[in-house]
Design a protein around this motif. Structure first.
Motif, PDB file in Angstrom:
ATOM      1  N   PHE A 184       0.859  -1.181   0.000  1.00 41.67           N
ATOM      2  CA  PHE A 184       0.000   0.000   0.000  1.00 41.67           C
ATOM      3  C   PHE A 184       0.894   1.229   0.000  1.00 41.67           C
ATOM      4  O   PHE A 184       1.860   1.327   0.755  1.00 41.67           O
ATOM      5  N   GLY A 185       0.613   2.184  -0.895  1.00 44.66           N
ATOM      6  CA  GLY A 185       1.369   3.422  -0.937  1.00 44.66           C
ATOM      7  C   GLY A 185       2.641   3.379  -1.782  1.00 44.66           C
ATOM      8  O   GLY A 185       3.320   4.386  -1.919  1.00 44.66           O
ATOM      9  N   THR A 186       2.959   2.231  -2.363  1.00 37.08           N
ATOM     10  CA  THR A 186       4.146   2.129  -3.220  1.00 37.08           C
ATOM     11  C   THR A 186       3.933   2.962  -4.484  1.00 37.08           C
ATOM     12  O   THR A 186       2.906   2.821  -5.142  1.00 37.08           O
ATOM     13  N   PRO A 187       4.883   3.840  -4.839  1.00 40.45           N
ATOM     14  CA  PRO A 187       4.748   4.598  -6.084  1.00 40.45           C
ATOM     15  C   PRO A 187       4.779   3.649  -7.284  1.00 40.45           C
ATOM     16  O   PRO A 187       5.633   2.769  -7.361  1.00 40.45           O
ATOM     17  N   LEU A 188       3.847   3.832  -8.195  1.00 36.64           N
ATOM     18  CA  LEU A 188       3.745   2.979  -9.377  1.00 36.64           C
ATOM     19  C   LEU A 188       4.207   3.693 -10.636  1.00 36.64           C
ATOM     20  O   LEU A 188       4.986   3.167 -11.413  1.00 36.64           O
TER      21      LEU A 188
END
Length: 163
Positions: free
Chosen positions: A155-159
């Protein structure tokens, strides 16, 4: 008999927490059915503070170099290169696996330099066998694709970064 189940449940939960720690997992969920009206549903999770610590610990590494003055200048550049700090970053709304195309062999949804409209699918995050299309929050151009096809994300990982 309730006390016996309670003691066994506590031991079971402690064993799950130990599994979580030993295998470096972030979340574990188990359901135990004891009977028609008796079950135990346990979800053990931990915050991914290790990632935060790693991100916080990364910028001080250049500052620990022997010359203090030259090392102080690159520190802001290192933190501005963190994809999560970019104002155009699109982050993962869930834990899962990233897929860049609708099916194997198909064209990817996006590529660097491609223009996207608000609501266009950027990629898919599979969570619990459900394919979740991640829409573009606004129109723009794909500046950078941070994740790789098949990568696990939190959750919250930059894609993706949009301009």
């Amino acid at each position: 008999m309730t006390k016996k189940n309670h003691d066994a449940d506590v031991a079971f939960i402690q064993a799950l927490a130990e599994l979580l720690r030993e295998n470096d997992l972030t979340e574990l969920q188990v359901k135990r059915d004891y009977g028609a009206d008796d079950s135990l549903n346990v979800r053990v999770s931990r915050h991914t503070q290790q990632q935060v610590v790693t991100q916080v610990a990364a910028p001080p590494a250049p500052n620990s170099a022997t010359p203090a003055s030259p090392a102080a200048a690159p520190a802001p550049a290192a933190s501005s290169e963190d994809p999560a700090d970019d104002p155009g970053a699109v982050t993962s709304p869930m834990v899962g696996t990233v897929y860049m195309q609708a099916e194997p062999g198909a064209d990817p949804f996006i590529s660097v330099g491609a223009s996207v409209a608000e609501g266009d699918t950027l990629l898919i995050v599979e969570a619990m066998k459900t394919m979740n299309h991640i829409p573009a929050p606004r129109a723009g151009t794909v500046k950078r694709i941070i994740v790789e096809d098949g990568a696990a994300v939190e959750f919250g990982t930059p894609l993706v970064i949009l301009e």
